[in-house]
Design an enzyme around this catalytic site. Structure first.
Site, PDB file in Angstrom:
ATOM      1  N   HIS A 141      -9.451   1.585   5.051  1.00  0.00           N
ATOM      2  CA  HIS A 141      -8.180   1.660   5.662  1.00  0.00           C
ATOM      3  C   HIS A 141      -8.256   2.710   7.128  1.00  0.00           C
ATOM      4  CE1 HIS A 141      -4.079   2.882   6.525  1.00  0.00           C
ATOM      5  NE2 HIS A 141      -3.809   1.386   5.737  1.00  0.00           N
ATOM      6  N   GLU A 162      -5.508  -4.739  10.519  1.00  0.00           N
ATOM      7  CA  GLU A 162      -4.440  -3.831  10.827  1.00  0.00           C
ATOM      8  C   GLU A 162      -4.706  -2.948  12.124  1.00  0.00           C
ATOM      9  OE1 GLU A 162      -2.318  -2.426   6.934  1.00  0.00           O
ATOM     10  OE2 GLU A 162      -3.911  -1.350   6.956  1.00  0.00           O
ATOM     11  N   ASN A 167       0.685  -1.016  -0.034  1.00  0.00           N
ATOM     12  CA  ASN A 167      -0.194   0.171  -0.077  1.00  0.00           C
ATOM     13  C   ASN A 167       0.757   1.263   0.010  1.00  0.00           C
ATOM     14  OD1 ASN A 167      -1.728   2.183   0.373  1.00  0.00           O
ATOM     15  ND2 ASN A 167      -2.299   1.535   2.509  1.00  0.00           N
TER      16      ASN A 167
HETATM   17  P1  13P Z   1       3.175   0.461   7.726  1.00  0.00           P
HETATM   18  O1  13P Z   1       3.651  -0.915   7.108  1.00  0.00           O
HETATM   19  O2  13P Z   1       3.932   1.546   7.298  1.00  0.00           O
HETATM   20  O3  13P Z   1       3.073   0.200   9.036  1.00  0.00           O
HETATM   21  O4  13P Z   1       1.608   0.656   7.073  1.00  0.00           O
HETATM   22  C1  13P Z   1       0.779  -0.396   7.337  1.00  0.00           C
HETATM   23  C2  13P Z   1      -0.487  -0.012   6.666  1.00  0.00           C
HETATM   24  O5  13P Z   1      -1.237   1.030   6.931  1.00  0.00           O
HETATM   25  C3  13P Z   1      -0.881  -0.694   5.085  1.00  0.00           C
HETATM   26  O6  13P Z   1      -1.947  -0.534   4.792  1.00  0.00           O
END
Ligand code: 13P
Length: 252
Positions: free
Chosen positions: A97, A169, A12
């Site tokens: 997200h 996440e 992403n």
């Molecule tokens: P990071 O890998 O930078 O912690 O971000 C995770 C994320 O939000 C992917 O969608």
């Protein structure tokens, strides 16, 4: 022990990379993913979807978007419709997200509406869920995740759910270098899979790909993917770096 579900590793890029940087990255990653056992997705900014798709040259790299609106067209200044994403070759879209939820105040019901539109537009929705640090510390993980799943997936059929990806996440792990332990990530994925089984049936719950995201790096990719209920990764910062992303997709 890994399951027999397909592994999907998604980068992403968030709000990063010019056209020139995108084309260079895509051309650079193609030879590195040839031997990977995972499907590789890249969620790129709207402006570089088309150049990224063209640079893939029909390879197994899948290009998608990071958001879309829930209407097909009309007076929505600054928004992008699913049909427009499809028109430039996007094949999936990240929805819900944590940055959309927390910075842009997107609700579960709006995310639900976007998921329905993406399914109608035949773009694979990748639904993100996750608890904040405060919710985590006050022991509200289950309550928060179940509510996000229930409301974001309202009226979605098991057949539709089977076409989606769910990404867990934890907000406290995003961009903080505080990756969830493989055990915590596994336990949470299991909780979510059990909830999906309860509400949408065991068949789809056993089939759906569930990704972990939050400070994924070359050093922790393997231990996360070894967990039985973690079928993929959603990688932010480390996906901007060709060398780091190559190491992650070749985690074995
Ligand atoms: P990071 O890998 O930078 O912690 O971000 C995770 C994320 O939000 C992917 O969608």
């Amino acid at each position: 022990m890994e399951s027999d579900r397909q592994i999907v590793i998604t980068g992403n890029w968030k709000m990063n990379k010019s056209t020139e940087e995108t084309v260079a990255f895509v051309k650079g990653i193609l030879p590195k993913i040839e031997a990977a056992n995972a499907l590789i997705y890249l969620a790129v900014p709207f402006t570089v979807i088309q150049p990224a798709v063209e640079a893939t040259g029909g390879s197994k790299l899948v290009i998608g978007a990071q958001n879309m609106h829930d209407a097909t067209d009309g007076a929505f200044t600054g928004e992008i419709a699913g049909g427009m994403l499809k028109d430039v070759g996007a094949r999936f879209v990240i929805l819900g997200h944590s940055e959309r939820r927390h910075i842009f105040n997107e609700s579960n019901s709006f995310i639900n509406s976007k998921i329905k539109r993406a399914l109608l537009d035949e773009i694979q929705p990748v639904l993100c869920i996750g608890e904040t640090l405060e919710e985590h510390e006050s022991g509200k993980i289950e309550e928060v995740l179940y509510t996000q799943l229930k409301e974001s997936l309202e009226d979605i059929t098991p057949e539709q759910l089977a076409k989606m990806i769910i990404a867990y996440e934890p907000v406290w792990a995003i961009g903080t270098d505080k990756t969830a332990t493989p055990q915590h990530a596994q336990d949470t994925h299991r909780l979510c899979r059990d909830y999906l089984a309860d509400k949408w049936g065991k068949e789809v719950a056993d089939k759906i790909v569930m990704q972990y995201g939050g400070s994924v790096k070359p050093e922790n990719a393997k231990s996360l993917l070894e967990q039985p209920d973690i079928d993929g990764l959603l990688v932010g910062k480390a996906s901007l770096n060709l060398d780091f992303f190559s190491q992650i997709v070749n985690y074995r």
